[in-house]
Write a protein that holds these residues in place. Structure first.
Motif, mmCIF file in Angstrom:
data_model
loop_
_atom_site.group_PDB
_atom_site.id
_atom_site.type_symbol
_atom_site.label_atom_id
_atom_site.label_comp_id
_atom_site.label_asym_id
_atom_site.label_seq_id
_atom_site.Cartn_x
_atom_site.Cartn_y
_atom_site.Cartn_z
ATOM 1 N N VAL A 194 0.854 -1.196 0.000
ATOM 2 C CA VAL A 194 0.000 0.000 0.000
ATOM 3 C C VAL A 194 0.890 1.247 0.000
ATOM 4 O O VAL A 194 1.532 1.562 1.000
ATOM 5 C CB VAL A 194 -0.932 0.031 1.227
ATOM 6 N N PRO A 195 0.964 1.935 -1.147
ATOM 7 C CA PRO A 195 1.740 3.168 -1.182
ATOM 8 C C PRO A 195 1.082 4.182 -0.245
ATOM 9 O O PRO A 195 -0.108 4.464 -0.386
ATOM 10 C CB PRO A 195 1.635 3.621 -2.643
ATOM 11 N N ASN A 196 1.847 4.672 0.717
ATOM 12 C CA ASN A 196 1.242 5.547 1.733
ATOM 13 C C ASN A 196 1.925 6.913 1.771
ATOM 14 O O ASN A 196 3.085 7.039 1.396
ATOM 15 C CB ASN A 196 1.328 4.872 3.105
ATOM 16 N N LYS A 197 1.181 7.891 2.237
ATOM 17 C CA LYS A 197 1.661 9.275 2.345
ATOM 18 C C LYS A 197 2.103 9.777 0.971
ATOM 19 O O LYS A 197 3.189 10.342 0.817
ATOM 20 C CB LYS A 197 2.804 9.392 3.350
ATOM 21 N N VAL A 198 1.283 9.511 -0.030
ATOM 22 C CA VAL A 198 1.655 9.821 -1.406
ATOM 23 C C VAL A 198 1.184 11.225 -1.789
ATOM 24 O O VAL A 198 0.024 11.569 -1.616
ATOM 25 C CB VAL A 198 1.032 8.792 -2.382
ATOM 26 N N ASP A 199 2.124 12.004 -2.280
ATOM 27 C CA ASP A 199 1.791 13.326 -2.794
ATOM 28 C C ASP A 199 1.902 13.271 -4.312
ATOM 29 O O ASP A 199 3.005 13.329 -4.860
ATOM 30 C CB ASP A 199 2.762 14.359 -2.205
ATOM 31 N N ARG A 200 0.745 13.146 -4.988
ATOM 32 C CA ARG A 200 0.746 12.922 -6.437
ATOM 33 C C ARG A 200 1.303 14.117 -7.210
ATOM 34 O O ARG A 200 1.567 14.013 -8.384
ATOM 35 C CB ARG A 200 -0.676 12.623 -6.947
ATOM 36 N N ARG A 201 1.468 15.251 -6.525
ATOM 37 C CA ARG A 201 1.994 16.414 -7.251
ATOM 38 C C ARG A 201 3.491 16.309 -7.473
ATOM 39 O O ARG A 201 4.080 17.036 -8.254
ATOM 40 C CB ARG A 201 1.690 17.706 -6.481
ATOM 41 N N THR A 202 4.151 15.376 -6.761
ATOM 42 C CA THR A 202 5.606 15.292 -6.916
ATOM 43 C C THR A 202 5.995 14.225 -7.936
ATOM 44 O O THR A 202 5.300 13.224 -8.094
ATOM 45 C CB THR A 202 6.296 14.945 -5.582
ATOM 46 N N LYS A 203 7.110 14.468 -8.611
ATOM 47 C CA LYS A 203 7.620 13.521 -9.593
ATOM 48 C C LYS A 203 8.057 12.234 -8.909
ATOM 49 O O LYS A 203 7.888 11.144 -9.422
ATOM 50 C CB LYS A 203 8.829 14.137 -10.311
ATOM 51 N N LEU A 204 8.623 12.432 -7.724
ATOM 52 C CA LEU A 204 9.129 11.296 -6.957
ATOM 53 C C LEU A 204 8.026 10.258 -6.745
ATOM 54 O O LEU A 204 8.242 9.051 -6.882
ATOM 55 C CB LEU A 204 9.633 11.808 -5.598
#
Ligand SMILES: Nc1ncnc2c1ncn2[C@@H]1O[C@H](COP(=O)(O)OP(=O)(O)OP(=O)(O)O)[C@@H](O)[C@H]1O
Ligand SMILES: [Mg+2]
Length: 297
Positions: free
Chosen positions: A209-219
């Motif tokens: 489960v990908p967590n604490k994901v900020d979709r605005r970042t390229k990373l």
């Protein structure tokens, strides 16, 4: 759902703070809202994070302060457990379980878990040392008919963790986006293979489960892609980084309990719901019991 055996799964990765407890709590509630009877077991140590998520830790602390904390989760690992059951009957197991307001039942953590690792280390035979929880679930929890048993593990590999893996044979690994997390996932897979080689116990990585994901970042995109290709079919919906997830935990509930969730909280809710659905199809029937069920027929 599964009429004979409950599906079992543990949240685990050998790293602190990636969201194991948060994931367990929210998937527990999501699975429960989707119609499952869920039991959560907190093996993650004395701070009682999972209990805090459901606002019951103060109650547990009061029991401890008033010496009313026996039996508890650490007791079930001990040789005396069978004697306790003889003495208390059904209430021995009932006493371990607390109902929550959000659906799942919960077996809270207890400070006794801290010394348990060393106690288990004194048992020479690994089959004995690592199968205590498994034996307890088989004998005492299965008869209660839960659909899903969800175990929250600490972010370290110790004898208690091994008991959790041995008993569930199935892992949900919450991972943040980064190099360190990616290598931690590989280490987890190695650990699981080692269990298979050494003890003939097959533990499956059921979901990342990908967590604490900020979709605005390229990373974030980069790592999501990496995870998808390394773990095809096993990557869940990313859970956004959300202050509301923290706020919810601080106020003793999950984001599902917000009357007016923020937009990130709503996205988190949708991700957890999707992940619970995905998990539901994966976890039943429990692969471990397929053979048994077939031979019962
Ligand atoms: N998606 C998220 N957005 C924002 N904060 C989060 C998110 N997921 C978890 N957190 C916060 O990150 C911190 C660590 O989460 P959590 O306690 O679930 O991790 P853990 O893996 O169980 O940690 P430990 O190894 O200590 O048991 C907590 O403060 C939690 O509220
Ligand atoms: Mg935790």
């Amino acid at each position: 759902m599964n009429s004979t055996r409950s599906a079992r799964v543990a949240t685990f990765i050998d790293k602190g703070g990636t969201g194991k407890t948060t994931t367990a709590a929210h998937l527990g509630v999501a699975l429960s809202r989707q119609g499952n009877d869920v039991l959560m077991i907190d093996l993650a140590g004395k701070q009682g994070d999972l209990s805090k998520h459901f606002g019951v830790w103060e109650t547990v602390e009061r029991w401890i302060a008033e010496d009313d904390d026996w039996p508890n989760i650490s007791t079930v690992f001990q040789d005396e457990w069978d004697i306790i059951v003889d003495k208390l009957g059904d209430s021995a197991v009932d006493d371990l379980i607390v109902e929550t307001e959000e659906g799942p039942d919960l077996v809270p953590a207890h400070p006794g878990l801290d010394s348990l690792d060393a106690e288990l280390g004194n048992i020479d035979n690994p089959d004995e040392r690592y199968s205590r929880l498994d034996g307890f679930l088989d004998e005492y929890i299965e008869p209660l008919g839960y659909d899903v048993v969800l175990v929250d593990l600490p972010g370290i590999t110790n004898n208690v963790t091994y008991n959790g893996l041995w008993a569930t044979r199935s892992v949900i690994a919450p991972a943040e986006m980064g190099v360190f997390e990616a290598s931690q996932l590989q280490a987890l897979e190695k650990d699981l293979h080692r269990m298979e080689d050494n003890f003939d116990v097959e533990v499956e990585l059921a979901m990342v489960v990908p967590n604490k994901v900020d979709r605005r970042t390229k990373l974030a995109d980069e790592y999501l892609e990496k995870y998808e290709s390394a773990y095809p079919e096993r990557v869940g919906e990313p859970v956004p980084v959300s202050q509301d997830i923290r706020n919810a935990a601080d106020s003793g509930h999950t984001v599902f309990a917000f009357e007016e969730p923020s937009s990130t909280a709503e996205r988190a809710i949708r991700s957890y719901e999707a992940n619970a659905e995905q998990l539901n199809t994966k976890l039943q029937p429990n692969p471990r019991f397929k053979a048994e069920a077939a031979s019962d027929d």
